[in-house]
Design a protein around this motif. Structure first.
Motif, PDB file in Angstrom:
ATOM      1  N   ARG A   3      11.872  24.697   4.221  1.00 37.63           N
ATOM      2  CA  ARG A   3      11.023  23.518   4.056  1.00 37.63           C
ATOM      3  C   ARG A   3      11.880  22.260   3.927  1.00 37.63           C
ATOM      4  N   ALA A   4      12.881  22.319   3.054  1.00 37.06           N
ATOM      5  CA  ALA A   4      13.777  21.180   2.875  1.00 37.06           C
ATOM      6  C   ALA A   4      14.466  20.813   4.181  1.00 37.06           C
ATOM      7  N   LEU A  12      13.383  21.406   7.264  1.00 35.20           N
ATOM      8  CA  LEU A  12      12.452  20.834   8.233  1.00 35.20           C
ATOM      9  C   LEU A  12      12.069  19.406   7.866  1.00 35.20           C
ATOM     10  N   GLU A  13      11.927  19.159   6.555  1.00 37.11           N
ATOM     11  CA  GLU A  13      11.580  17.802   6.152  1.00 37.11           C
ATOM     12  C   GLU A  13      12.717  16.838   6.465  1.00 37.11           C
ATOM     13  N   ARG A  14      13.928  17.265   6.207  1.00 37.35           N
ATOM     14  CA  ARG A  14      15.085  16.426   6.514  1.00 37.35           C
ATOM     15  C   ARG A  14      15.210  16.203   8.012  1.00 37.35           C
ATOM     16  N   GLN A  65      12.929  16.351  10.330  1.00 38.11           N
ATOM     17  CA  GLN A  65      11.856  15.470  10.814  1.00 38.11           C
ATOM     18  C   GLN A  65      12.218  14.004  10.598  1.00 38.11           C
ATOM     19  N   VAL A  66      12.655  13.685   9.392  1.00 34.60           N
ATOM     20  CA  VAL A  66      12.992  12.296   9.054  1.00 34.60           C
ATOM     21  C   VAL A  66      14.167  11.801   9.903  1.00 34.60           C
ATOM     22  N   CYS A  86      13.806  23.299  15.591  1.00 35.76           N
ATOM     23  CA  CYS A  86      12.419  23.736  15.734  1.00 35.76           C
ATOM     24  C   CYS A  86      12.224  24.624  16.956  1.00 35.76           C
ATOM     25  N   GLU A 145       5.586  26.003   6.190  1.00 36.25           N
ATOM     26  CA  GLU A 145       6.747  25.735   7.028  1.00 36.25           C
ATOM     27  C   GLU A 145       6.355  25.729   8.507  1.00 36.25           C
ATOM     28  N   LEU A 193       5.114  22.453   9.449  1.00 36.65           N
ATOM     29  CA  LEU A 193       6.155  21.442   9.658  1.00 36.65           C
ATOM     30  C   LEU A 193       6.753  21.542  11.060  1.00 36.65           C
ATOM     31  N   LYS A 224       4.292  19.934  13.251  1.00 37.54           N
ATOM     32  CA  LYS A 224       4.352  18.482  13.054  1.00 37.54           C
ATOM     33  C   LYS A 224       5.503  17.877  13.849  1.00 37.54           C
TER      34      LYS A 224
END
Lengths: 190, 190
Positions: free
Chosen positions: A56-57, A59-61, A63-64, A106, A120, A123, A126
DNA sequence: GTCTATATAGAGATAGAC
DNA sequence: GTCTATCTCTATATAGAC
């Protein structure tokens, strides 16, 4: 001055991302991470209690960071066609790094989608959706300024890029991938 | 008459291929196979001593079967463009099966390429190479009969198909994949 | 060809000391 | 924040009876 030491959490994420992009999620273990970072497995768990939490961490990183780079491409004062070239170049950069065997984070995770829990997996979706949006914006702009032919769908661009990374890293490498991009741009040009 | 019972070895291969196409190689275990087929793990090992041996059998079978189907497309008396449509339709069929979450066997394995030993990795490369050859033949024929524009590279077709399967099964399904194919054919048309 | 039983290794994860 | 030690589960794989 003095080189700021990257904190452990970030180093773990860096190694994890690299390993997933090359070997895949299920082929990467906490032991691989602890070996690469130079700490023990339990210490890795201190930063990320579970593998899902780490993904999760990650994928969030991702994405940003990816969106920040894409924004620069979108905001540059060039034709839609040039933006499309630069956008595709971002994927080429990934493949050119290191041993030229890295795919999109991804792109790897979507193959192993069933190994992810729903948060996840969402994400990953997304990421693809925002990529489709970015490509659509580029295609629209290119149609406006006359550099790209109107009426194209962004789906094929994403599919060619993700599929191109996977097939090219298996055989042909960056050269093969460049060929794919070149052909893609040519077909989408006005 | 009477329905011939499929032999156990074939049933194992069928289940294994299905699971890999949906979940990936590293997310499929001998236990999954033994549960699905209805025999014990040790019995699965009787047919395939190691996982690598099973993957090899799987890839050899896949190569032969896929080439047989492709040959029918190549040998049919239709235009190059129609052959290209039918060829792409083979990949669509995969996605339409069952829960619409199946990708190409080699598309999955290429993501997990580092989990394969070299003999099996070579078979994945061989699959892609023979696909490139088939696509090239179709493109050449289409250029000859005037249905497809000349000078196109087969690489982008394969990339779009493999990447399209992965992205579409994540979001959009067969409809999204059909859109990608349609766009691809349109761009390659004369 | 299938079974029970087992060997061995590795995975993710936790407890508790320092 | 990192460590040692351990738990539990699952993986691939093998031995030997039926």
């Amino acid at each position: 001055m003095g080189t700021a030491k990257t904190d452990t959490r970030t180093r773990i994420l860096d190694v994890a991302q690299d390993l997933i992009q090359r070997h895949g999620l299920n082929a990467m273990s906490f032991k691989d991470l602890s070996d690469a970072v130079g700490i023990r497995k339990a210490s890795v768990h201190h930063h990320f209690a579970t593998k899902a939490e780490m993904v999760r961490a990650l994928l969030e990183r991702y994405q940003v960071e990816f969106q920040q780079i894409v924004r620069k491409v979108l905001d540059s004062k060039v034709s839609g066609k040039t933006k499309l070239k630069r956008y595709c170049g971002l994927f080429l950069q990934t493949l050119e790094e290191g041993d030229q065997d890295k795919s999109c984070l991804c792109g790897m995770l979507v193959a192993e989608l069933y190994s992810l829990d729903e948060p996840e997996a969402a994400l990953v979706r997304k990421f693809f959706r925002s990529n489709i949006d970015s490509i659509q914006a580029i295609l629209d702009e290119g149609a406006q300024d006359g550099s790209l032919s109107p009426g194209s769908s962004p789906d094929i661009v994403l599919a060619a890029l993700e599929g191109g990374l996977l097939t090219a890293r298996c055989d042909g490498g960056p050269e093969r991938f460049s060929t794919i991009i070149r052909q893609l741009i040519k077909m989408l040009s006005a």
